[in-house]
Design an enzyme around this catalytic site. Structure first.
Site, PDB file in Angstrom:
ATOM      1  N   SER A  61       2.359   1.061  -1.891  1.00 31.11           N
ATOM      2  CA  SER A  61       3.257   0.299  -1.028  1.00 31.11           C
ATOM      3  C   SER A  61       4.671   0.195  -1.570  1.00 31.11           C
ATOM      4  O   SER A  61       5.612   0.029  -0.801  1.00 31.11           O
ATOM      5  CB  SER A  61       2.688  -1.085  -0.754  1.00 31.11           C
ATOM      6  OG  SER A  61       2.361  -1.736  -1.951  1.00 31.11           O
ATOM      7  N   HIS A  88      -0.576   1.582   4.503  1.00 25.93           N
ATOM      8  CA  HIS A  88       0.681   2.236   4.889  1.00 25.93           C
ATOM      9  C   HIS A  88       0.481   3.620   5.489  1.00 25.93           C
ATOM     10  O   HIS A  88       1.446   4.329   5.723  1.00 25.93           O
ATOM     11  CB  HIS A  88       1.623   2.311   3.686  1.00 25.93           C
ATOM     12  CG  HIS A  88       2.043   0.957   3.225  1.00 25.93           C
ATOM     13  ND1 HIS A  88       3.031   0.241   3.850  1.00 25.93           N
ATOM     14  CD2 HIS A  88       1.556   0.170   2.249  1.00 25.93           C
ATOM     15  CE1 HIS A  88       3.159  -0.932   3.251  1.00 25.93           C
ATOM     16  NE2 HIS A  88       2.271  -1.003   2.284  1.00 25.93           N
ATOM     17  N   LYS A 114       0.757  -3.291  10.012  1.00 29.50           N
ATOM     18  CA  LYS A 114       1.887  -2.397   9.710  1.00 29.50           C
ATOM     19  C   LYS A 114       2.125  -1.472  10.898  1.00 29.50           C
ATOM     20  O   LYS A 114       2.628  -1.938  11.910  1.00 29.50           O
ATOM     21  CB  LYS A 114       1.653  -1.742   8.361  1.00 29.50           C
ATOM     22  CG  LYS A 114       1.885  -2.827   7.296  1.00 29.50           C
ATOM     23  CD  LYS A 114       1.455  -2.598   5.926  1.00 29.50           C
ATOM     24  CE  LYS A 114       1.717  -3.893   5.141  1.00 29.50           C
ATOM     25  NZ  LYS A 114       0.931  -4.015   3.933  1.00 29.50           N
TER      26      LYS A 114
HETATM   27  C1  PLP Z   1       0.294  -5.104   3.265  1.00 27.54           C
HETATM   28  C2  PLP Z   1      -0.802  -4.611   2.407  1.00 27.54           C
HETATM   29  C3  PLP Z   1      -2.037  -5.270   2.363  1.00 27.54           C
HETATM   30  C4  PLP Z   1      -2.265  -6.589   3.046  1.00 27.54           C
HETATM   31  O1  PLP Z   1      -2.348  -6.468   4.404  1.00 27.54           O
HETATM   32  P1  PLP Z   1      -2.039  -7.743   5.338  1.00 27.54           P
HETATM   33  O2  PLP Z   1      -2.675  -7.401   6.623  1.00 27.54           O
HETATM   34  O3  PLP Z   1      -0.563  -7.860   5.407  1.00 27.54           O
HETATM   35  O4  PLP Z   1      -2.672  -8.927   4.672  1.00 27.54           O
HETATM   36  C5  PLP Z   1      -3.041  -4.695   1.632  1.00 27.54           C
HETATM   37  N1  PLP Z   1      -2.848  -3.548   0.943  1.00 27.54           N
HETATM   38  C6  PLP Z   1      -1.664  -2.910   0.940  1.00 27.54           C
HETATM   39  C7  PLP Z   1      -1.510  -1.645   0.169  1.00 27.54           C
HETATM   40  C8  PLP Z   1      -0.602  -3.428   1.663  1.00 27.54           C
HETATM   41  O5  PLP Z   1       0.579  -2.820   1.635  1.00 27.54           O
END
Ligand code: PLP
Length: 390
Positions: free
Chosen positions: A180, A208, A239
């Site tokens: 991320s 992602h 996302k």
């Molecule tokens: C954003 C993210 C999460 C968490 O997801 P949410 O739905 O925002 O709680 C988990 N793992 C990674 C790699 C992320 O970037």
């Protein structure tokens, strides 16, 4: 309140180290621009990679669901909160992922902290990439398993740890699919090979890459053609999907087990109907509109090349996440502030989110950016660089 003294002094220390964090008011916009604290800026900090949170088909599906079913689920899913829209969404996720089944959680964070402790307990080993997301780290902390961290994407290091682990009961390798804060992709073909050799399970966090990578947007497993290798695919609906929620996709046995064991699934209220309907519609849009992904990647290429040509140091990312390394935390904060004064917002990412000395701007490109947005952004970067390093 004298008891708050220590809070204030710790906050002051964070401030002094350039590490304090605060909230800004950001208005979600249908374009690559947004209102930040009331001012229009080009937004290079969004994970809404395909702009689906404001896509008319998605919005319509969510609006219809809220009209029909109201605003909330009213209970946890095992009580009476298992709205029928869950079945539709979980079927679509399993299809997109090429798995037997899928299970939706309240968020990606909840999916990781609930699933990892179920997959690995006392007597088991978790092998976790050094740059894994905080929700994976917290899932590992909640587990009673032995934990070992392997160097980032270092399959030789991973193999040496696996080779010493054969006395333990189960081995779980867990990794971000796309990292991320670095934007690179985990070496999943090699990891799957090792898992087969050393009898380990692989779990990938596709937060992602779902909607972004792979022929139909299925994520890293589709990107590498690793369907049928038994990888547990976790991800988020917050996302590229543009909404909220997390998921785990895998075998029917895995999903049944999670329903029985994952505490962050059992002891929390179901998602609102509108969120479920919106996510289902977004997955349909992704699968029927490959041009959204093409638009995203032509934008990535445009901004990446423009920055590299001007001598900016980007990490070698293969995705829509472009990290601009700046070093010290206060330098990154200052750069971000100047950039913002030029109407461009990209968040400064500092320890503990990233290792000491690697503070950066995390630039994320979305399909909704226009060429003009990106060209204006590049001018902002030049001005911020001149002001920060003068
Ligand atoms: C954003 C993210 C999460 C968490 O997801 P949410 O739905 O925002 O709680 C988990 N793992 C990674 C790699 C992320 O970037």
């Amino acid at each position: 309140m004298p008891k708050e003294h220590w809070l204030k002094s710790e906050l002051a220390q964070l401030n002094q180290a350039g590490l304090s964090r605060s909230l800004r008011s950001v208005m979600t916009a249908p374009t690559g621009r947004t209102l930040l604290d009331g001012r229009e800026v080009i937004l290079l900090g969004s994970n809404n990679y395909l702009g689906l949170s404001v896509h008319p088909v998605v919005v319509e599906a969510a609006a219809t669901a809220v009209q029909k079913y109201g605003t909330g689920a009213s209970a946890s899913r095992l009580m009476s909160g298992n709205c029928h829209l869950y079945t539709e969404l979980e079927t679509k996720i399993a299809e997109a992922k090429g798995t037997e089944a899928a299970l939706v959680f309240g968020s990606g964070y909840l999916a990781n902290i609930g699933t990892i402790p179920v997959l690995a307990g006392e007597g088991d080993l978790i092998l976790s990439d050094a740059l894994n997301h905080a929700s994976i780290i917290d899932g590992c902390r909640l587990s009673q398993a032995t934990k070992q961290i392997y160097r980032h994407c270092d399959v030789e290091h991973l193999e040496s740890l696996l080779a010493q682990s054969m006395k333990l009961r189960h081995r779980l390798i867990v990794t971000d699919g796309v990292f991320s804060m670095d934007g690179d992709i985990a070496p999943l073909p090699e990891i799957c090979g090792l898992a087969e050799r050393y009898d380990a399970t692989v779990m990938v966090d596709d937060a992602h890459s779902f909607g972004v990578l792979g022929e139909t947007g299925g994520g890293t497993i589709e990107h590498f053609g690793l369907e049928n290798r038994g990888v547990i695919q976790m991800g988020t609906l917050s996302k590229a999907i543009g909404g909220l929620g997390g998921y785990v996709a895998g075998s029917t046995a895995l999903i049944d087990f999670l329903i029985n064991r994952a505490r962050s699934f059992i002891f929390t209220t179901g998602l609102p109907p509108a969120t479920l309907a919106g996510a289902s519609a977004a997955i349909d849009v992704i699968r029927s509109n490959p041009e959204l992904r093409q638009r995203l990647f032509s934008n990535v290429l445009l901004l990446k090349n423009a920055l590299l040509e001007r001598g900016f140091q980007l990490l070698p990312s293969q995705t829509q996440i472009l990290p601009l390394i700046l070093g010290a935390a206060d330098v990154a904060s200052r750069f971000a502030e100047v950039l913002l004064s030029h109407g461009v917002y990209a968040p400064a990412i500092r320890p503990p989110t990233v290792p000491e000395g690697t503070s950066r701007l995390r630039i994320s490109v979305i399909a909704s950016h226009t060429t003009e947005d990106l060209e204006t952004a590049v001018e902002g970067f030049e001005a911020a660089s001149a002001a920060t390093f003068r």
